[in-house]
Design an enzyme around this catalytic site. Structure first.
Site, PDB file in Angstrom:
ATOM      1  N   ASP A  63      10.380 -35.822 104.288  1.00 45.87           N
ATOM      2  CA  ASP A  63      10.531 -37.219 104.701  1.00 45.87           C
ATOM      3  C   ASP A  63      10.521 -38.202 103.547  1.00 45.87           C
ATOM      4  O   ASP A  63      10.832 -39.361 103.730  1.00 45.87           O
ATOM      5  CB  ASP A  63       9.368 -37.622 105.628  1.00 45.87           C
ATOM      6  CG  ASP A  63       9.463 -36.914 106.966  1.00 45.87           C
ATOM      7  OD1 ASP A  63      10.554 -36.424 107.265  1.00 45.87           O
ATOM      8  OD2 ASP A  63       8.456 -36.857 107.687  1.00 45.87           O
ATOM      9  N   ARG A  82      28.428  -8.324  82.697  1.00 45.44           N
ATOM     10  CA  ARG A  82      29.607  -8.892  83.332  1.00 45.44           C
ATOM     11  C   ARG A  82      29.719 -10.319  82.822  1.00 45.44           C
ATOM     12  O   ARG A  82      28.708 -10.952  82.539  1.00 45.44           O
ATOM     13  CB  ARG A  82      29.434  -8.937  84.859  1.00 45.44           C
ATOM     14  CG  ARG A  82      29.374  -7.574  85.522  1.00 45.44           C
ATOM     15  CD  ARG A  82      30.751  -6.903  85.558  1.00 45.44           C
ATOM     16  NE  ARG A  82      30.725  -5.638  86.250  1.00 45.44           N
ATOM     17  CZ  ARG A  82      30.409  -4.478  85.685  1.00 45.44           C
ATOM     18  NH1 ARG A  82      30.072  -4.432  84.410  1.00 45.44           N
ATOM     19  NH2 ARG A  82      30.432  -3.362  86.387  1.00 45.44           N
ATOM     20  N   GLY A 105      31.079 -28.901  79.857  1.00 46.93           N
ATOM     21  CA  GLY A 105      30.208 -29.906  79.258  1.00 46.93           C
ATOM     22  C   GLY A 105      30.687 -30.358  77.893  1.00 46.93           C
ATOM     23  O   GLY A 105      30.026 -31.162  77.239  1.00 46.93           O
ATOM     24  N   ARG A 164      31.238 -36.191  70.731  1.00 44.87           N
ATOM     25  CA  ARG A 164      31.196 -36.928  71.996  1.00 44.87           C
ATOM     26  C   ARG A 164      29.894 -36.703  72.752  1.00 44.87           C
ATOM     27  O   ARG A 164      29.884 -36.351  73.923  1.00 44.87           O
ATOM     28  CB  ARG A 164      32.390 -36.509  72.877  1.00 44.87           C
ATOM     29  CG  ARG A 164      33.726 -36.734  72.180  1.00 44.87           C
ATOM     30  CD  ARG A 164      34.844 -35.934  72.825  1.00 44.87           C
ATOM     31  NE  ARG A 164      34.847 -36.025  74.270  1.00 44.87           N
ATOM     32  CZ  ARG A 164      35.714 -36.731  74.997  1.00 44.87           C
ATOM     33  NH1 ARG A 164      36.641 -37.428  74.403  1.00 44.87           N
ATOM     34  NH2 ARG A 164      35.660 -36.726  76.309  1.00 44.87           N
TER      35      ARG A 164
END
Length: 747
Positions: free
Chosen positions: A137, A627, A546, A707
């Protein structure tokens, strides 16, 4: 809750403590025996992705009695347990506090009854308690978010999105009941996140005569070609006479007054279930570690505290202050002091409420102030989920403030080509739940097209600019503001709102879209981990997006329970790779026979995903097989998460209000002229607050080659991730929360 349990157990073991599970809540503490078991590192493996609580929870009548608490104390003393970490709602936390206050008295009784000896009483003389709030809640004062709230919102929004498609086909009205007996948080935020037409919450009963105004609004929407009406009701909704407002009452009303085909859906316990969202896992993991640190620092005279998040900052608050304030909300509501109740709920609740009011009540044209200003909105950079929610919010707030709103398609490229047109209130209906960018977005920078952009601003008489986007949006704003001395057209208020999955914008801890991407990464990692449950000894190497920013990899790794995460910001060499392989080899000897390794796409140009995969395959030969998986563009897509919808909506509304203020301040002699550096800003979230920062001042904080910002707050989460993956590392405690007091809202 499980992520919190896992973090407490592992951090506890890491600092050298003995950690116990108490199964079935206080009932288990009273019953003792097998309910109290020592926890091991492995016993909390594979818990992150499980909803509910693995150690069980129960309401306990016995613990409410003195005898019950005496039994519980006896059970703890027998095991020398003097630190309790309680995860629960305000009832559980109040109980814990009472237990602590009675502790020395309980020990005396046990001594007198000869159940414990003097030495045991000495050894266990003080009981320390730290609480974490687990409640869907979000009804606990002092905390922005409680553990479980975000996951519940995910369930609600999934349902609303599904219902929207049927309702749009059938022109229906839907009344949805969501949980929240005393607190309207879930109802309010889900209404905000799906653009509901009307919301009923206990804290804000509708004014008398609401029936007519609601029906009026619903019929206007229909006349406006909106095929769908959604009404959200909290289960504790009341009118101003404290009489319950039920979904059925609303349905009958709509059918009677408007004759609309109306359906009621009660979400019920669906909201408590399902796998926890990325946000909840990170919140719980951060809080769990914080709780252990708080217990280590506790002394006999520090008050029992709860650990919580305010903004993006971990804090500790005295448990009883929070409980008292939570009870005051209820008291204010019982006394019909509803404004007071909303204020006591805290700033996050208030913000949500004021934003909802701004966006959902369309004023008649005659009621709008006429500002005669033109404001343009655009998306720049790669698409990010939540951009559309931000555009919708900006357009509607702008119109409410009397501006004429213009939409620019396809970023700066569309800008110089003149793809600019007016956008109206109804044009952005239903935009919150849409992924990607409906306006279109490009990575083009404005620098080479300044003449044409200036010309377009002149043609359309654009007086202010709101740019919602990623790193290019930031660089673009720098370019435009640096050209102000050459072009008068750029001497207008400009503000940028960060929206990119990479979360690599200086001046903001979070950006719109990264939460959705984190959930995509976490979901995929969960599935991949599950695929290994049949095959033993398998290691997965997963590449995330990213750019050079390791946020998605690191925070995704924390949420998915990764063993290692490779990022550009933390350089690594062949020795580290070797140590990581050995670490996994050790892990395979335990009962947890699988590994998860995340690699940011640009973390190292030579140690590529293939290289790492081949190295692990070779070095792990005979011990584990590997993998690899490249997650790719699925990280940019998908419907926006509740967090991104909400964050986008609130940030854009705030940016629009700044534009209005700045336009007023810079309107002189019949025209807008703004050329000071604080009139070209970035609105970002810094720790606890949303701040407007001049882009020119952020220049020095930026590494333009890679960046990314030069300083990134989330790097502090790296040690946390390593500890939870059983690495020995130093944990910097400087960032841990200090005990503060609950701030009372001022009247």
């Amino acid at each position: 809750m499980n992520a919190a349990v896992r973090a407490v157990v592992r951090m506890g073991i890491y600092v050298g403590a003995k950690v116990y599970f108490i199964h079935e809540g206080y009932q288990g503490m009273v019953d003792g025996g097998d309910n109290i078991k020592e926890a091991t590192w492995e016993s909390v493996s594979s818990m992150l992705q499980v909803g509910g609580t693995v150690i069980g929870s129960a309401r306990c009548k016995e613990f409410r009695t003195h005898e019950g608490r005496l039994k519980a104390a006896h059970n703890l003393v027998q095991r020398n347990i003097t630190n309790l970490c309680v995860i629960g709602g305000d009832g559980s936390l109040t109980g814990a506090n009472l237990f602590r206050e009675e502790w020395s008295g309980l020990l005396d009784e046990l001594l007198q009854q000869g159940l414990i000896d003097e030495e045991a009483a000495q050894r266990n003389s003080a009981l320390h308690i730290v609480g974490m709030v687990g409640s869907i809640d979000n009804d606990f004062c002092g905390t922005d978010m409680t553990i479980g709230t975000d996951s519940a919102l995910h369930r609600i929004i999934e349902v609303v999105d599904a219902i929207m498609t049927t309702a749009q086909s059938h022109q229906r009205t839907f009344v949805l009941e969501v949980m929240g007996r005393h607190c309207g948080y879930l109802a309010l935020v889900s209404a905000l996140a799906c653009g509901a037409d009307w919301v009923f919450i206990p804290e804000m009963p509708p004014e008398d005569g609401w029936e007519d105004s609601m029906c009026q609004k619903l019929s206007e929407n229909r006349a406006d070609k909106k095929r769908l009406n959604i009404i959200i009701v909290a289960e504790g909704a009341i009118d101003s006479h404290n009489k319950a407002i039920t979904p059925d009452y609303i349905k009958d009303l709509v059918v009677r007054c408007l004759g609309f085909d109306t359906r009621v859906t009660i979400l019920g316990h669906v909201q408590r279930g399902g796998t926890p969202s990325a946000f909840d896992r990170i919140l719980a993991s951060r809080m769990g570690v914080e709780a252990v640190l708080a217990l280590l620092e506790a002394s006999a005279n520090t008050p029992a505290c709860v650990v919580s998040l305010v903004g993006n900052q971990a804090v500790r608050l005295p448990l009883m202050e929070c409980v008292q304030m939570t009870q005051e909300v209820q008291k204010a509501m019982d006394e019909k002091k509803f404004d007071e109740a909303v204020r006591l709920r805290g700033r996050s609740f208030e913000n949500n409420l004021s934003t909802y009011r701004l966006l959902s009540y369309r004023k008649a044209d005659s009621e709008l102030p006429n500002s005669s200003f033109n404001v343009a909105v655009m998306n720049v950079g790669a698409p990010a989920a939540g951009m559309n929610a931000a555009v919708r919010s900006a357009v509607r707030v702008g119109i409410t403030e009397g501006h004429k709103m213009f939409a620019v398609n396809d970023g700066f490229e569309g800008f110089y080509k003149g793809q600019i047109k007016e956008i109206k209130w109804g044009d952005v209906g239903g935009w919150t739940g849409q992924g990607g960018s409906l306006l279109g977005t490009k990575r083009t920078l404005p620098g080479k097209h300044l003449d044409k952009i200036a010309e377009q601003m002149r043609i359309h008489n654009i007086n202010a600019l709101l740019v919602i986007g990623g790193f290019e949006a930031y660089v673009g704003l720098l370019e435009l503001s640096s050209a102000r001395d050459k072009y008068n057209e750029f001497c207008v208020p400009m503000v940028m709102v960060p929206a990119t999955v990479s979360n690599n914008i200086p001046g903001s801890d979070l950006s719109i879209g990264s939460d959705t991407a984190l959930n995509a990464i976490t979901d995929t990692c969960d599935r991949i981990k599950q695929s290994a449950s049949g095959t033993k000894r398998r290691v997965f190497i997963i590449e995330t997006m990213g750019g050079y920013c390791g946020y998605l990899a690191t925070v995704g790794g924390l949420a998915a329970g990764a063993d290692t995460v490779y990022i550009y910001e933390e350089p690594f060499d062949i020795r580290d790779l070797q140590a990581n392989v050995e670490h996994l080899t050790q892990k395979m000897k335990t009962s947890i026979q699988r590994g998860l390794v995340l690699r940011n796409e640009n973390c190292n140009e030579n140690f590529t995903t293939d290289f790492i995969y081949q190295l692990y395959t070779e070095e792990g030969r005979g011990v584990f097989d590997c993998r690899k998986n490249i997650l790719g563009h699925m990280q940019q897509g998908g419907a926006p998460s509740p967090f991104d919808r909400n964050f986008g909506t609130k940030v854009a509304a705030k940016a629009m209000q700044w534009i209005t203020r700045t336009l007023k301040d810079s309107y002189k002699g019949g025209r807008v002229f703004a050329n000071s550096e604080e009139t070209a800003c970035l609105l970002g979230m810094r720790r606890r607050a949303m701040v407007f920062q001049p882009v020119s001042q952020l220049r020095d904080e930026t590494d333009f080659v890679h960046r990314i910002p030069k300083e990134q707050w989330w790097l502090k989460l790296r040690p946390l991730m390593k500890i939870l993956a059983k690495y020995k590392t130093s944990y910097d405690v400087s960032d841990s929360g200090q005990l503060e007091h609950v701030t009372r809202p001022h009247n």
